[in-house]
Design a protein around this motif. Structure first.
Motif, mmCIF file in Angstrom:
data_model
loop_
_atom_site.group_PDB
_atom_site.id
_atom_site.type_symbol
_atom_site.label_atom_id
_atom_site.label_comp_id
_atom_site.label_asym_id
_atom_site.label_seq_id
_atom_site.Cartn_x
_atom_site.Cartn_y
_atom_site.Cartn_z
ATOM 1 N N VAL A 205 -2.680 -12.434 -36.183
ATOM 2 C CA VAL A 205 -3.204 -12.606 -34.822
ATOM 3 C C VAL A 205 -3.807 -14.002 -34.701
ATOM 4 O O VAL A 205 -4.843 -14.289 -35.304
ATOM 5 C CB VAL A 205 -4.254 -11.531 -34.472
ATOM 6 N N LEU B 183 -12.579 -22.518 -39.886
ATOM 7 C CA LEU B 183 -12.041 -23.795 -40.351
ATOM 8 C C LEU B 183 -12.880 -24.984 -39.895
ATOM 9 O O LEU B 183 -12.696 -26.104 -40.385
ATOM 10 C CB LEU B 183 -10.583 -23.963 -39.880
ATOM 11 N N MET C 210 -6.974 -30.189 -42.842
ATOM 12 C CA MET C 210 -6.990 -30.242 -44.304
ATOM 13 C C MET C 210 -7.261 -28.888 -44.935
ATOM 14 O O MET C 210 -6.673 -28.523 -45.946
ATOM 15 C CB MET C 210 -8.098 -31.200 -44.766
#
Ligand SMILES: Cc1cc2nc3c(=O)[nH]c(=O)nc-3n(C[C@H](O)[C@H](O)[C@H](O)COP(=O)(O)OP(=O)(O)OC[C@H]3O[C@@H](n4cnc5c(N)ncnc54)[C@H](O)[C@@H]3O)c2cc1C
Length: 347
Positions: free
Chosen positions: A9, A312, A318
């Motif tokens: 999702v 994140l 990265m």
């Protein structure tokens, strides 16, 4: 009926990174996305192993860079698109003291391969940088928008993409797998960015979302072919276009651009460059940042086949491939997650 190994999702940087693990390991999957978040779509796309505020190395930067650059390069070859624009980053020094801090940092073992030991004199008359610039190596920009558009198109061709909001109430969970409408899967991975706040399984984790805005400017006389970092980032896109970013805002958590965001960036920009420019676009998104600045990865306490890949933060380009690989190896090969990213740390 559709039977797959995984339901995913969210198709931002987290989702794509995880799908790439699945493809590389011949796992079947289907992805949901409803375009409700746009952090990845608007991202500046910069990757850079050094924290330029404090001159410290990014957590696990070597491992992250290696995985990320390999992934984007493989996708470039497979899909025939350009994603990775290698560009040096030049950090402007505000004072002699900062120059000294830079020299001290560039002497440290973890940083020496990423920081130049010489100070570049600024020779661009439109840039205000009297104390010179320090160069960072192994940096560049990923064209994340092209990545997402290309990836989505590919998934649609594979009949693996459902453009719809995921309805949490329709998810059935049993010990042998999960089901959703006509789909059954062995596990489900949620990679919804700030969308996590609607997710009943994970909404209480300490995500501290930070809205970010960027401007695109047209500055025909500026002529720089590197990323310039001062109060703001200036990232060259070619054709005299540059990204100017980014803002940080913790109260207004809409995806709408704001006058305040634009003024904040312009104020910093005019201190940095003196040539004429025109603002041609402005974008906004919500970064999924976390209190302790580490990603949110792992399985739900009560439902072992319900997983999370989130948090994140400011560096999805990265860190996405790194955490996706951690999660995949955890699920499929029982490898323990880094303690620092495991959501267990909040239990
Ligand atoms: C202005 C700005 C500049 C940035 N610049 C950089 C940069 O230069 N370099 C860098 O590395 N990072 C940058 N970032 C950070 C980076 O964008 C994030 O780290 C990254 O995009 C997060 O990716 P994600 O996949 O976790 O989340 P998202 O990109 O938010 O993706 C989540 C996806 O899930 C979907 N979704 C959510 N809920 C549901 C639901 N219920 N049903 C279906 N779909 C759902 C959303 O539509 C979305 O597509 C920037 C961010 C911003 C805002």
């Amino acid at each position: 009926m559709m039977e797959v190994d995984y339901i995913v999702v969210g198709l931002g940087l987290a989702g794509i990174s995880f799908c790439e693990q699945l493809r590389a390991n011949d796992k079947s999957f289907v992805v949901f996305d409803d375009n409700s978040q746009q952090s990845s779509v608007v991202a500046g796309g910069l990757y850079n192993p050094v924290v330029l505020k404090r001159f410290t190395a990014v957590w696990k930067c070597e491992e992250q860079l290696e995985l990320a650059l390999t992934l984007y390069s493989n996708l470039e070859s497979e899909f025939g698109v350009k994603l990775d624009y290698k560009l040096p980053v030049y950090r402007k020094f505000a004072s002699l003291e900062e120059q000294n801090d830079w020299f001290t940092a560039s002497d440290k073992p973890v940083l020496s391969k990423y920081l130049s030991t010489k100070i570049h004199k600024n020779d661009n008359k439109y840039i205000n940088a009297n104390y010179g610039l320090g160069e960072v190596y192994d940096t560049g920009r990923i064209d994340v928008k092209t990545l997402i558009d290309t990836y989505k198109k590919y998934l649609i061709e594979q009949n693996s993409f459902i453009e719809a909001g995921f309805n949490y109430n329709a998810l059935g969970i049993a010990s042998e797998g999960v089901n959703y409408e006509n789909i059954t899967a062995k596990q489900i991975v949620f990679s919804e960015g700030f969308g996590i706040k609607q997710n009943p399984y994970f909404k209480d984790l300490p995500l501290q979302p930070a809205k970010g805005e960027l401007l695109i400017i047209h500055a025909p006389e500026l002529k720089i072919d590197f990323v310039l970092k001062a109060g703001v980032f200036l990232i060259p896109l070619g054709s005299d276009l540059y990204i100017v970013g980014a803002t940080y805002e913790w109260k207004d958590l809409t995806n709408e651009v704001s006058v305040a965001g634009r003024e904040n960036l312009l104020e910093k920009l005019v201190k940095l460059i003196s040539c004429p420019f025109e603002v041609v676009n402005q974008v906004a998104g919500i970064r999924p940042t976390v209190k302790d600045r580490r990603p949110l990865v792992g399985s739900h306490t009560d439902y072992k086949n319900v997983y999370l890949l989130n948090g994140l933060g400011t560096r999805g380009v990265m860190i996405g491939p790194y955490v996706a690989s951690q999660l995949f190896n955890h699920i499929e090969h029982n490898k323990p997650l880094d303690k620092e990213i495991d959501i267990e740390r909040f239990n």
